[in-house]
Scaffold this motif. Structure first.
Motif: not given
Length: 123
Positions: A27, A29-30, A32-33, A53, A71-73, A76, A78
């Motif tokens: 949980n 990912f969104s 995080s760099t 982010p 990225r696609d949050n 999850n 990149v």
């Protein structure tokens, strides 16, 4: 358990394109760099592209104008779209996740890596 799983590598001719994907579990990912790094034989691992982010991006000079990170949050995931590939792009490409700023004394630091995917550009 945190996992980063890369896919999309392979053999491509000079001038061709590949799209790498990195799917993340957990949980984090969104927030995080995310980054793509690469390591060629006999060379140090180097940053290829990064995305915050909020979607701000940065690129190595050698790939500017040819590679695009996104990225696609919701998924999850990149991505690294690589166009106009050159033989010198040949390397193992790694996905990375780490804390995004701001980082304070109270921040629990993390720095996760995927297992890598081979990209070979050759005729």
């Amino acid at each position: 358990q945190v996992q980063l799983v890369e896919s999309g590598g392979g053999l491509v001719q000079p001038g061709g394109s590949l799209r790498l994907s990195c799917a993340a579990s957990g949980n984090f990912f969104s927030i995080s760099t995310m980054g793509w790094y690469r390591q060629a034989p006999g060379k140090q691992r180097e940053l290829v592209a990064g995305i915050t982010p909020g979607g701000s991006t940065n690129y190595a000079d050698s790939v500017k104008g040819r590679f695009t990170i996104s990225r696609d949050n919701a998924k999850n995931t990149v991505y690294l779209q690589m166009n106009s590939l050159k033989p010198e792009d040949t390397a193992v490409y790694y996905c990375n996740a780490r804390n995004a700023p701001p980082i304070t004394a109270a921040t629990t630091l993390y720095n996760y890596w995927g297992q890598g995917t081979q990209v070979t550009v050759s005729s």
